[in-house]
Each structure stands twice: as C-alpha cells, then as structure tokens.
Design an enzyme around this catalytic site. Structure first.
Site, PDB file in Angstrom:
ATOM      1  N   GLU A 250      -2.928  -4.660  -3.191  1.00  0.00           N
ATOM      2  CA  GLU A 250      -3.405  -5.559  -4.251  1.00  0.00           C
ATOM      3  C   GLU A 250      -3.386  -4.859  -5.607  1.00  0.00           C
ATOM      4  O   GLU A 250      -2.972  -5.416  -6.619  1.00  0.00           O
ATOM      5  CB  GLU A 250      -4.841  -6.026  -3.968  1.00  0.00           C
ATOM      6  CG  GLU A 250      -5.018  -6.789  -2.683  1.00  0.00           C
ATOM      7  CD  GLU A 250      -5.376  -5.890  -1.503  1.00  0.00           C
ATOM      8  OE1 GLU A 250      -4.752  -4.818  -1.355  1.00  0.00           O
ATOM      9  OE2 GLU A 250      -6.266  -6.276  -0.743  1.00  0.00           O
TER      10      GLU A 250
ATOM     11  N   ASN B 155       0.847  -1.195   0.000  1.00  0.00           N
ATOM     12  CA  ASN B 155       0.000   0.000   0.000  1.00  0.00           C
ATOM     13  C   ASN B 155       0.881   1.243   0.000  1.00  0.00           C
ATOM     14  O   ASN B 155       1.944   1.280   0.621  1.00  0.00           O
ATOM     15  CB  ASN B 155      -1.007  -0.004   1.159  1.00  0.00           C
ATOM     16  CG  ASN B 155      -0.389  -0.166   2.528  1.00  0.00           C
ATOM     17  OD1 ASN B 155       0.682  -0.731   2.687  1.00  0.00           O
ATOM     18  ND2 ASN B 155      -1.068   0.325   3.544  1.00  0.00           N
TER      19      ASN B 155
ATOM     20  N   CYS C 127     -10.275  -3.065  -4.700  1.00  0.00           N
ATOM     21  CA  CYS C 127      -9.296  -4.070  -5.153  1.00  0.00           C
ATOM     22  C   CYS C 127      -9.997  -5.299  -5.722  1.00  0.00           C
ATOM     23  O   CYS C 127      -9.544  -5.881  -6.711  1.00  0.00           O
ATOM     24  CB  CYS C 127      -8.370  -4.462  -4.002  1.00  0.00           C
ATOM     25  SG  CYS C 127      -7.258  -3.114  -3.561  1.00  0.00           S
TER      26      CYS C 127
ATOM     27  N   CYS D 273      -3.944   0.685  -2.728  1.00  0.00           N
ATOM     28  CA  CYS D 273      -3.819  -0.536  -1.912  1.00  0.00           C
ATOM     29  C   CYS D 273      -2.757  -1.473  -2.501  1.00  0.00           C
ATOM     30  O   CYS D 273      -2.421  -1.406  -3.697  1.00  0.00           O
ATOM     31  CB  CYS D 273      -5.133  -1.290  -1.887  1.00  0.00           C
ATOM     32  SG  CYS D 273      -6.457  -0.476  -0.990  1.00  0.00           S
TER      33      CYS D 273
ATOM     34  N   CYS E 275     -10.208  -4.870  -0.065  1.00  0.00           N
ATOM     35  CA  CYS E 275     -11.301  -3.887  -0.107  1.00  0.00           C
ATOM     36  C   CYS E 275     -12.083  -4.025  -1.413  1.00  0.00           C
ATOM     37  O   CYS E 275     -11.645  -4.694  -2.361  1.00  0.00           O
ATOM     38  CB  CYS E 275     -10.752  -2.466   0.055  1.00  0.00           C
ATOM     39  SG  CYS E 275     -10.049  -1.787  -1.458  1.00  0.00           S
TER      40      CYS E 275
END
Ligand code: THU
Length: 130
Positions: free
Chosen positions: A55, A42, A93, A53, A90
């Site tokens: 991901e 992140n 993502c 983020c 989240c």
C-alpha cells in the site's frame, strides 16, 4: 474501473512482490480521483524492519508523481495463489493513507468494500499538532 477490476490489478501487482523472507506476496492498486492507477507491491529487506508494504509503495509512487487525491485502494495478499482471504492493511499503511484520504475513502479487499474509517475511526492528523 470497477472494484472487481481494481482488486484484479492488486492481484496482478502482487506478482512483483519481493517477499523472499515472509513468502507473503501483497499487491495494492490505488485509484486517483481522476481515474489514474498506481500499483505497488511489498518490498522486503534482509534488515527486516526496512520492509515496505504494498500500500505504501503505491501511495509513495503516486505522491512522488504529483497525485495526492485518491478514491479507492484494493489490497490483495497471499502466501499461495489463493487471494480469497482478506489482507487487512497494517497500521502504518492506514496512517499513510490517512494523510491523503478521508473517512469515506474506499478500501477493497477480497471480502468486499470497506471505508478507511472502518479501520481507523480515530486518527492522528495535522489537527493534533496545531
Ligand atoms: N504487508 C503488506 O504489504 N501490506 C500490509 O498491509 C500488511 C503486510 C507485507 C509486509 C511483509 O512483506 C509481508 O506482508 C508479511 O508481513
């Protein structure tokens, strides 16, 4: 690479987390279908909403290098050194993963193995805008 090893790569990737505002470090390790690994962390910003983020960092790195087919992602997040509590991806993502990955795409968290469809059973896709 085993899923335990992939999770270990996610923990390692979290070491580069730029998270001075939240203090929550996240790492992601994304495996391509042909076995190449892309990691991400992140990256926060003083203008908070511009935070990226872990991901999405990993996905964008991979796609920008020509890889769009993936088999699994591991995600590890923690405000301490303890990564035992699952860090759920989240919604943003999940939607980005959903662009490239099918229902059976594997998501490895500290609590084990999940499928993309566990998190996002119904998803917005190109089918919706045809
Ligand atoms: N974060 C991620 O990197 N991945 C997620 O799926 C959830 C949240 C980050 C964003 C922010 O830097 C920090 O965790 C706290 O929300």
């Amino acid at each position: 690479m085993t899923y335990d090893e992939l999770f270990g790569e996610a923990v390692k990737a979290s070491e580069n987390s730029y998270s001075k505002y939240s203090g929550f470090s996240v790492g992601a390790a994304l495996l391509t279908l042909d076995g190449k690994l892309f990691t991400g962390c992140n990256i926060e910003n003083s203008s908070y909403s511009l935070t990226n983020c872990a991901e999405r960092t990993a996905v964008f790195k991979a796609v920008s290098e020509g890889y769009t087919e993936f088999s699994a992602i591991a995600v590890a997040g923690s405000a301490t050194e303890d990564f035992s509590k699952p860090c759920y991806p989240c919604g943003a993502c999940l939607q980005v993963l959903s662009e490239f990955c099918g229902d059976d795409f594997t998501v490895i968290l500290s609590d084990g193995e999940h499928k993309l469809s566990d998190f996002l059973p119904m998803r917005f896709s190109e089918e919706n805008i045809k």
